[in-house]
Design a protein around this motif. Structure first.
Motif, short mmCIF file in Angstrom:
data_model
loop_
_atom_site.label_atom_id
_atom_site.label_comp_id
_atom_site.label_asym_id
_atom_site.label_seq_id
_atom_site.Cartn_x
_atom_site.Cartn_y
_atom_site.Cartn_z
N VAL A 194 36.33 33.22 -18.82
CA VAL A 194 36.03 34.16 -17.75
C VAL A 194 37.22 34.33 -16.83
O VAL A 194 38.18 33.55 -16.85
N VAL A 195 37.13 35.36 -16.01
CA VAL A 195 38.18 35.65 -15.04
C VAL A 195 37.51 35.82 -13.68
O VAL A 195 36.39 36.33 -13.59
N PRO A 253 33.90 36.57 -7.52
CA PRO A 253 33.41 37.58 -8.46
C PRO A 253 34.31 37.72 -9.69
O PRO A 253 35.50 37.45 -9.63
N GLY A 254 33.72 38.15 -10.77
CA GLY A 254 34.45 38.32 -12.02
C GLY A 254 33.48 38.31 -13.19
O GLY A 254 32.31 38.66 -13.02
N GLY A 255 33.95 37.90 -14.34
CA GLY A 255 33.08 37.87 -15.50
C GLY A 255 33.82 37.52 -16.77
O GLY A 255 34.96 37.05 -16.73
N LYS A 256 33.14 37.76 -17.87
CA LYS A 256 33.64 37.35 -19.18
C LYS A 256 34.73 38.28 -19.70
O LYS A 256 34.71 39.48 -19.50
N LEU A 257 35.66 37.65 -20.39
CA LEU A 257 36.73 38.36 -21.08
C LEU A 257 36.15 38.98 -22.35
O LEU A 257 35.42 38.31 -23.08
N GLU A 258 36.44 40.25 -22.60
CA GLU A 258 36.02 40.89 -23.84
C GLU A 258 37.18 40.88 -24.82
O GLU A 258 38.34 40.76 -24.43
N GLU A 259 36.84 41.02 -26.10
CA GLU A 259 37.85 40.98 -27.15
C GLU A 259 38.94 42.01 -26.88
O GLU A 259 38.66 43.14 -26.50
N GLU A 277 41.02 42.21 -24.48
CA GLU A 277 41.37 42.43 -23.08
C GLU A 277 42.31 41.33 -22.59
O GLU A 277 42.19 40.18 -23.01
N THR A 278 43.20 41.71 -21.69
CA THR A 278 43.96 40.69 -20.97
C THR A 278 43.10 40.22 -19.80
O THR A 278 42.11 40.88 -19.44
N TYR A 279 43.46 39.11 -19.19
CA TYR A 279 42.70 38.64 -18.03
C TYR A 279 42.70 39.67 -16.90
O TYR A 279 41.64 39.97 -16.34
N PRO A 280 43.86 40.24 -16.54
CA PRO A 280 43.83 41.26 -15.48
C PRO A 280 42.96 42.47 -15.84
O PRO A 280 42.22 42.97 -14.99
N GLN A 281 43.01 42.93 -17.09
CA GLN A 281 42.17 44.06 -17.50
C GLN A 281 40.69 43.72 -17.36
O GLN A 281 39.89 44.52 -16.88
N ALA A 282 40.31 42.50 -17.76
CA ALA A 282 38.91 42.08 -17.68
C ALA A 282 38.46 42.03 -16.22
O ALA A 282 37.35 42.47 -15.89
N LEU A 283 39.31 41.51 -15.34
CA LEU A 283 38.94 41.41 -13.94
C LEU A 283 38.77 42.80 -13.31
O LEU A 283 37.78 43.05 -12.61
N MET A 284 39.68 43.70 -13.59
CA MET A 284 39.56 45.06 -13.05
C MET A 284 38.26 45.71 -13.55
O MET A 284 37.54 46.34 -12.78
N ARG A 285 37.94 45.54 -14.84
CA ARG A 285 36.71 46.12 -15.40
C ARG A 285 35.48 45.50 -14.76
O ARG A 285 34.55 46.21 -14.35
N GLU A 286 35.45 44.17 -14.66
CA GLU A 286 34.28 43.49 -14.10
C GLU A 286 34.03 43.90 -12.64
O GLU A 286 32.89 44.11 -12.24
N LEU A 287 35.08 43.99 -11.85
CA LEU A 287 34.92 44.37 -10.45
C LEU A 287 34.44 45.81 -10.32
O LEU A 287 33.64 46.12 -9.43
N ARG A 288 34.88 46.69 -11.22
CA ARG A 288 34.38 48.06 -11.23
C ARG A 288 32.88 48.08 -11.60
O ARG A 288 32.08 48.73 -10.94
N GLU A 289 32.53 47.34 -12.66
CA GLU A 289 31.15 47.35 -13.15
C GLU A 289 30.17 46.69 -12.18
O GLU A 289 29.09 47.21 -11.93
N GLU A 290 30.54 45.53 -11.65
CA GLU A 290 29.61 44.75 -10.83
C GLU A 290 29.61 45.14 -9.36
O GLU A 290 28.66 44.84 -8.64
N MET A 291 30.70 45.78 -8.89
CA MET A 291 30.83 45.99 -7.44
C MET A 291 31.35 47.37 -7.05
O MET A 291 31.53 47.63 -5.86
N ASP A 292 31.62 48.25 -8.01
CA ASP A 292 32.26 49.54 -7.72
C ASP A 292 33.53 49.34 -6.90
O ASP A 292 33.82 50.11 -5.99
N MET A 293 34.27 48.28 -7.22
CA MET A 293 35.52 47.99 -6.50
C MET A 293 36.70 48.23 -7.44
O MET A 293 36.72 47.68 -8.54
N ASN A 294 37.61 49.04 -6.99
CA ASN A 294 38.81 49.31 -7.78
C ASN A 294 39.98 48.54 -7.19
O ASN A 294 40.33 48.74 -6.03
N VAL A 295 40.54 47.66 -7.99
CA VAL A 295 41.72 46.91 -7.58
C VAL A 295 42.73 46.96 -8.72
O VAL A 295 42.38 47.16 -9.87
N SER A 296 43.97 46.76 -8.35
CA SER A 296 45.04 46.66 -9.33
C SER A 296 45.39 45.18 -9.47
O SER A 296 45.68 44.51 -8.48
#
Length: 138
Positions: A6-7, A37-43, A45-64
Protein backbone atom coordinates in the motif's frame (compact mmCIF):
# COMPACT_ATOMS: atom_id res chain seq x y z
CA UNK A 1 -0.61 -14.91 5.28
CA UNK A 2 -1.93 -12.25 2.91
CA UNK A 3 0.57 -9.51 2.08
CA UNK A 4 -0.65 -6.05 1.11
CA UNK A 5 1.43 -3.44 -0.68
CA UNK A 6 0.00 0.00 0.00
CA UNK A 7 0.86 3.64 -0.31
CA UNK A 8 0.07 6.44 2.14
CA UNK A 9 -0.11 10.18 1.81
CA UNK A 10 1.32 12.53 4.40
CA UNK A 11 -0.89 15.43 3.40
CA UNK A 12 0.43 18.72 4.77
CA UNK A 13 -1.43 22.00 4.45
CA UNK A 14 -0.57 25.21 6.33
CA UNK A 15 1.70 23.34 8.73
CA UNK A 16 -0.88 20.68 9.65
CA UNK A 17 -1.11 17.00 8.73
CA UNK A 18 -4.33 15.28 7.62
CA UNK A 19 -5.26 12.31 9.83
CA UNK A 20 -8.16 10.08 8.75
CA UNK A 21 -10.21 7.83 11.05
CA UNK A 22 -11.16 4.41 9.73
CA UNK A 23 -14.68 3.05 9.99
CA UNK A 24 -15.52 -0.25 11.66
CA UNK A 25 -13.82 -2.95 9.63
CA UNK A 26 -13.21 -6.65 9.47
CA UNK A 27 -10.59 -6.52 12.23
CA UNK A 28 -10.94 -4.88 15.63
CA UNK A 29 -7.26 -3.94 15.68
CA UNK A 30 -7.73 -1.53 12.76
CA UNK A 31 -11.37 -0.45 13.30
CA UNK A 32 -11.82 3.21 14.23
CA UNK A 33 -8.05 3.78 14.23
CA UNK A 34 -6.45 6.79 12.60
CA UNK A 35 -4.33 6.39 9.50
CA UNK A 36 -2.74 8.32 6.69
CA UNK A 37 -4.95 8.21 3.58
CA UNK A 38 -4.00 6.01 0.66
CA UNK A 39 -4.60 2.48 -0.52
CA UNK A 40 -3.44 -0.56 -2.40
CA UNK A 41 -1.02 -0.56 -5.28
CA UNK A 42 -2.53 -1.91 -8.50
CA UNK A 43 -0.60 -3.92 -11.07
CA UNK A 44 1.77 -1.81 -13.21
CA UNK A 45 1.32 1.31 -11.03
CA UNK A 46 4.18 3.16 -9.41
CA UNK A 47 3.72 4.17 -5.77
CA UNK A 48 3.17 7.85 -6.67
CA UNK A 49 0.62 6.90 -9.37
CA UNK A 50 -1.26 4.70 -6.88
CA UNK A 51 -1.34 7.45 -4.26
CA UNK A 52 -2.63 10.05 -6.71
CA UNK A 53 -5.36 7.62 -7.88
CA UNK A 54 -6.37 6.62 -4.35
CA UNK A 55 -6.64 10.22 -3.16
CA UNK A 56 -8.79 11.08 -6.20
CA UNK A 57 -11.05 8.05 -5.66
CA UNK A 58 -11.41 8.21 -1.87
CA UNK A 59 -11.32 11.98 -1.29
CA UNK A 60 -11.73 13.88 -4.60
CA UNK A 61 -8.28 15.31 -3.84
CA UNK A 62 -5.90 16.04 -6.67
CA UNK A 63 -2.24 16.13 -5.73
CA UNK A 64 0.97 15.76 -7.65
CA UNK A 65 3.25 13.08 -6.19
CA UNK A 66 6.70 12.11 -7.40
CA UNK A 67 9.27 9.62 -6.14
CA UNK A 68 11.30 12.53 -4.73
CA UNK A 69 8.40 13.10 -2.27
CA UNK A 70 9.12 9.76 -0.54
CA UNK A 71 9.19 10.14 3.24
CA UNK A 72 9.18 6.73 4.92
CA UNK A 73 8.08 3.12 4.69
CA UNK A 74 7.06 0.41 7.10
CA UNK A 75 6.67 -3.36 7.11
CA UNK A 76 4.10 -4.47 9.69
CA UNK A 77 2.61 -7.85 10.54
CA UNK A 78 -0.94 -7.87 11.84
CA UNK A 79 -2.44 -11.13 13.16
CA UNK A 80 -4.26 -11.80 9.86
CA UNK A 81 -2.14 -10.08 7.19
CA UNK A 82 1.07 -8.15 6.65
CA UNK A 83 1.50 -4.75 5.12
CA UNK A 84 4.28 -2.96 3.27
CA UNK A 85 3.48 0.76 3.16
CA UNK A 86 5.46 3.49 1.40
CA UNK A 87 4.50 7.04 2.33
CA UNK A 88 4.92 10.26 0.41
CA UNK A 89 4.69 13.90 1.41
CA UNK A 90 1.84 15.68 -0.40
CA UNK A 91 1.16 19.40 -0.42
CA UNK A 92 -2.25 20.06 -1.98
CA UNK A 93 -3.31 23.51 -3.19
CA UNK A 94 -6.32 23.45 -0.85
CA UNK A 95 -7.42 21.68 2.31
CA UNK A 96 -10.83 20.89 0.77
CA UNK A 97 -11.75 17.28 0.06
CA UNK A 98 -14.69 14.88 0.26
CA UNK A 99 -14.57 12.25 3.00
CA UNK A 100 -15.97 9.13 1.30
CA UNK A 101 -14.45 6.16 3.15
CA UNK A 102 -13.54 7.45 6.60
CA UNK A 103 -15.77 8.46 9.51
CA UNK A 104 -13.72 11.41 10.75
CA UNK A 105 -10.64 13.48 10.06
CA UNK A 106 -8.51 16.06 11.84
CA UNK A 107 -5.71 18.38 10.79
CA UNK A 108 -2.96 18.36 13.42
CA UNK A 109 0.43 19.95 13.83
CA UNK A 110 3.19 17.32 13.66
CA UNK A 111 3.86 17.58 17.40
CA UNK A 112 0.16 16.81 18.11
CA UNK A 113 0.03 13.54 16.15
CA UNK A 114 0.63 11.35 19.22
CA UNK A 115 -2.74 12.44 20.62
CA UNK A 116 -4.59 10.06 18.26
CA UNK A 117 -5.20 6.31 18.39
CA UNK A 118 -3.25 5.25 15.29
CA UNK A 119 -3.41 1.95 13.42
CA UNK A 120 -0.33 -0.04 14.45
CA UNK A 121 1.26 0.09 10.96
CA UNK A 122 0.98 3.88 10.92
CA UNK A 123 2.74 4.46 14.26
CA UNK A 124 6.30 4.29 12.84
CA UNK A 125 5.20 6.69 10.10
CA UNK A 126 3.93 9.14 12.74
CA UNK A 127 7.43 9.16 14.24
CA UNK A 128 9.02 9.67 10.81
CA UNK A 129 6.64 12.56 10.09
CA UNK A 130 7.41 14.25 13.41
CA UNK A 131 11.16 13.80 12.86
CA UNK A 132 10.95 15.17 9.31
CA UNK A 133 9.04 18.31 10.31
CA UNK A 134 11.20 18.92 13.37
CA UNK A 135 14.33 18.73 11.19
CA UNK A 136 12.93 20.78 8.29
CA UNK A 137 10.71 23.32 10.04
CA UNK A 138 12.06 23.49 13.56
Amino acid sequence: MKQLVVVGGIIEYSGKILCMQRNKGKYDYTSYKYEFPGGKLEESETYPQALMRELREEMDMNVSVEEKDYLAEVFHEYPDFSIHMRCYLCRPETDKFVRKEHINHVWLKPEELDSLDWAPADKPIVKAVKDYFLKNNG
